[in-house]
Design a protein around this motif. Sequence first.
Motif, PDB file in Angstrom:
ATOM      1  N   ILE A  70       0.864  -1.181   0.000  1.00 56.43           N
ATOM      2  CA  ILE A  70       0.000   0.000   0.000  1.00 56.43           C
ATOM      3  C   ILE A  70       0.896   1.225   0.000  1.00 56.43           C
ATOM      4  CG2 ILE A  70      -1.732   1.308   1.281  1.00 56.43           C
ATOM      5  CD1 ILE A  70      -2.684  -1.352   2.478  1.00 56.43           C
ATOM      6  N   GLY A  71       0.831   1.991  -1.057  1.00 52.75           N
ATOM      7  CA  GLY A  71       1.635   3.200  -1.155  1.00 52.75           C
ATOM      8  C   GLY A  71       0.960   4.356  -0.435  1.00 52.75           C
ATOM      9  N   VAL A  72       1.715   5.065   0.398  1.00 53.90           N
ATOM     10  CA  VAL A  72       1.183   6.199   1.151  1.00 53.90           C
ATOM     11  C   VAL A  72       2.081   7.406   0.915  1.00 53.90           C
ATOM     12  CG1 VAL A  72       0.543   7.104   3.419  1.00 53.90           C
ATOM     13  CG2 VAL A  72       0.291   4.657   2.945  1.00 53.90           C
ATOM     14  N   ILE A  73       1.484   8.517   0.488  1.00 50.38           N
ATOM     15  CA  ILE A  73       2.254   9.739   0.256  1.00 50.38           C
ATOM     16  C   ILE A  73       1.754  10.825   1.197  1.00 50.38           C
ATOM     17  CG2 ILE A  73       2.904  11.526  -1.399  1.00 50.38           C
ATOM     18  CD1 ILE A  73       2.509   9.511  -3.627  1.00 50.38           C
ATOM     19  N   VAL A 129      -3.157   9.161  -0.576  1.00 50.51           N
ATOM     20  CA  VAL A 129      -2.485  10.450  -0.760  1.00 50.51           C
ATOM     21  C   VAL A 129      -3.139  11.479   0.157  1.00 50.51           C
ATOM     22  CG1 VAL A 129      -1.740  10.020  -3.120  1.00 50.51           C
ATOM     23  CG2 VAL A 129      -3.990  11.017  -2.706  1.00 50.51           C
ATOM     24  N   SER A 130      -2.338  12.414   0.636  1.00 50.64           N
ATOM     25  CA  SER A 130      -2.838  13.432   1.552  1.00 50.64           C
ATOM     26  C   SER A 130      -3.490  14.586   0.808  1.00 50.64           C
ATOM     27  CB  SER A 130      -1.693  13.985   2.411  1.00 50.64           C
ATOM     28  OG  SER A 130      -1.115  12.970   3.196  1.00 50.64           O
ATOM     29  N   GLY A 131      -4.674  14.958   1.256  1.00 50.80           N
ATOM     30  CA  GLY A 131      -5.315  16.144   0.736  1.00 50.80           C
ATOM     31  C   GLY A 131      -6.009  15.962  -0.600  1.00 50.80           C
ATOM     32  N   ILE A 132      -6.507  17.085  -1.129  1.00 52.23           N
ATOM     33  CA  ILE A 132      -7.288  17.084  -2.365  1.00 52.23           C
ATOM     34  C   ILE A 132      -6.705  18.042  -3.400  1.00 52.23           C
ATOM     35  CG2 ILE A 132      -9.414  16.432  -1.181  1.00 52.23           C
ATOM     36  CD1 ILE A 132     -10.263  19.371  -1.242  1.00 52.23           C
ATOM     37  N   ASP A 133      -5.467  18.474  -3.182  1.00 50.03           N
ATOM     38  CA  ASP A 133      -4.875  19.513  -4.030  1.00 50.03           C
ATOM     39  C   ASP A 133      -3.823  18.952  -4.975  1.00 50.03           C
ATOM     40  OD1 ASP A 133      -6.139  22.067  -2.910  1.00 50.03           O
ATOM     41  OD2 ASP A 133      -5.380  21.080  -1.111  1.00 50.03           O
ATOM     42  N   GLN A 134      -4.060  17.776  -5.514  1.00 54.32           N
ATOM     43  CA  GLN A 134      -3.114  17.207  -6.460  1.00 54.32           C
ATOM     44  C   GLN A 134      -3.063  18.039  -7.744  1.00 54.32           C
ATOM     45  OE1 GLN A 134      -5.422  15.061  -4.826  1.00 54.32           O
ATOM     46  NE2 GLN A 134      -3.795  14.606  -3.368  1.00 54.32           N
ATOM     47  N   ILE A 152      -6.776  11.262   1.857  1.00 55.73           N
ATOM     48  CA  ILE A 152      -6.966  11.331   3.304  1.00 55.73           C
ATOM     49  C   ILE A 152      -6.751  12.754   3.818  1.00 55.73           C
ATOM     50  CG2 ILE A 152      -6.303   8.919   3.622  1.00 55.73           C
ATOM     51  CD1 ILE A 152      -3.574   9.884   4.607  1.00 55.73           C
ATOM     52  N   MET A 153      -7.174  12.999   5.043  1.00 56.66           N
ATOM     53  CA  MET A 153      -6.977  14.255   5.770  1.00 56.66           C
ATOM     54  C   MET A 153      -7.975  15.346   5.389  1.00 56.66           C
ATOM     55  SD  MET A 153      -4.350  13.318   7.568  1.00 56.66           S
ATOM     56  CE  MET A 153      -3.786  14.821   8.347  1.00 56.66           C
ATOM     57  N   GLU A 154      -8.806  15.115   4.354  1.00 56.22           N
ATOM     58  CA  GLU A 154      -9.709  16.163   3.904  1.00 56.22           C
ATOM     59  C   GLU A 154     -10.789  15.566   3.009  1.00 56.22           C
ATOM     60  OE1 GLU A 154      -9.356  20.769   2.321  1.00 56.22           O
ATOM     61  OE2 GLU A 154      -7.612  19.454   2.231  1.00 56.22           O
ATOM     62  N   THR A 155     -11.895  16.271   2.884  1.00 53.54           N
ATOM     63  CA  THR A 155     -12.929  15.878   1.935  1.00 53.54           C
ATOM     64  C   THR A 155     -13.214  17.050   1.002  1.00 53.54           C
ATOM     65  OG1 THR A 155     -14.711  16.587   3.422  1.00 53.54           O
ATOM     66  CG2 THR A 155     -14.032  14.261   3.523  1.00 53.54           C
ATOM     67  N   MET A 163     -12.580   9.162  -0.188  1.00 54.77           N
ATOM     68  CA  MET A 163     -12.010  10.194   0.684  1.00 54.77           C
ATOM     69  C   MET A 163     -12.283   9.857   2.139  1.00 54.77           C
ATOM     70  SD  MET A 163     -12.986  13.830  -1.101  1.00 54.77           S
ATOM     71  CE  MET A 163     -12.101  14.440  -2.532  1.00 54.77           C
ATOM     72  N   VAL A 164     -11.307  10.139   2.999  1.00 46.65           N
ATOM     73  CA  VAL A 164     -11.480  10.009   4.443  1.00 46.65           C
ATOM     74  C   VAL A 164     -10.921  11.275   5.076  1.00 46.65           C
ATOM     75  CG1 VAL A 164     -10.911   8.708   6.520  1.00 46.65           C
ATOM     76  CG2 VAL A 164     -11.262   7.496   4.365  1.00 46.65           C
ATOM     77  N   GLY A 165     -11.767  12.053   5.709  1.00 46.17           N
ATOM     78  CA  GLY A 165     -11.280  13.288   6.306  1.00 46.17           C
ATOM     79  C   GLY A 165     -12.422  14.197   6.677  1.00 46.17           C
ATOM     80  N   PHE A 166     -12.190  15.502   6.610  1.00 46.66           N
ATOM     81  CA  PHE A 166     -13.188  16.481   6.986  1.00 46.66           C
ATOM     82  C   PHE A 166     -12.917  17.782   6.231  1.00 46.66           C
ATOM     83  CE2 PHE A 166      -9.591  16.697   9.818  1.00 46.66           C
ATOM     84  CZ  PHE A 166      -9.306  18.054   9.894  1.00 46.66           C
ATOM     85  N   SER A 167     -13.851  18.711   6.311  1.00 44.86           N
ATOM     86  CA  SER A 167     -13.688  20.021   5.690  1.00 44.86           C
ATOM     87  C   SER A 167     -12.894  20.920   6.636  1.00 44.86           C
ATOM     88  CB  SER A 167     -15.048  20.651   5.390  1.00 44.86           C
ATOM     89  OG  SER A 167     -14.897  22.031   5.088  1.00 44.86           O
TER      90      SER A 167
END
Length: 222
Positions: A70-73, A129-134, A152-155, A163-167
């Motif tokens: 499982i790749g995690v960035i 991957v972290s966030g939604i700003d790819q 992850i970390m945001e929706t 997605m798993v996270g919050f606003s």
Amino acid sequence: MKKRRKSGRVTLSDVARKAGVSPITVSRALRSPDMVSKDVVRRVERVVGELGYVPDPAARALASQRTDVIGVIIPSVTNNVFSDVMRGIYRCVEETNYRVQLGNSRYSQKEEEKLLQTFASQRPAALMVSGIDQSHEARLLLENVSCPVVQIMETGPDPVDMMVGFSHRAAAKAAAEHLIAQGYERIGFIGARMDPRTARRLEGYRDALRAAGRHDEGLVRT
């Protein structure tokens, strides 16, 4: 939050067709660029970026073949928030056959793209991957990789897959509104690093303070 995935994978032939060359020329341009002209290499590289093509070292294997990785960035290995996230990920996989491969983008979109290229070519079981700003290029890679993807970390309104996270904006707004309700008059904001998530928290803070008529930009430190 989940959205239906695209079904097609960008192939070497797709790249060749758009670049106006043969598949073998594309292969040579990517693997042995000294064997073809610089103009062709540049053209192929441009099309690879546009289509989000991921070179597949296991192309002769069954399409369903995957590793147990499982790749995690994440953008930082020193920030305690991401350390806690990684502890949770490792705890979840430690009793399984899966293993975690960690990449640190160091808040660089270009580095994230390079890590995604590397991870995707290794046929991972999943990518996180972290966030939604790819970037546009990273987004194409994630949309075309043949495994589940979790941001992850945001929706947000347009997930690649899951997605798993919050606003962050809504959370900061709620926190500021709570302080206002408690009677605090001068409520400040401190942002240590103005990455996109921090910027959205700042907007949530401003939303609440402006609505209450208490916004003072002099209390903002970034």
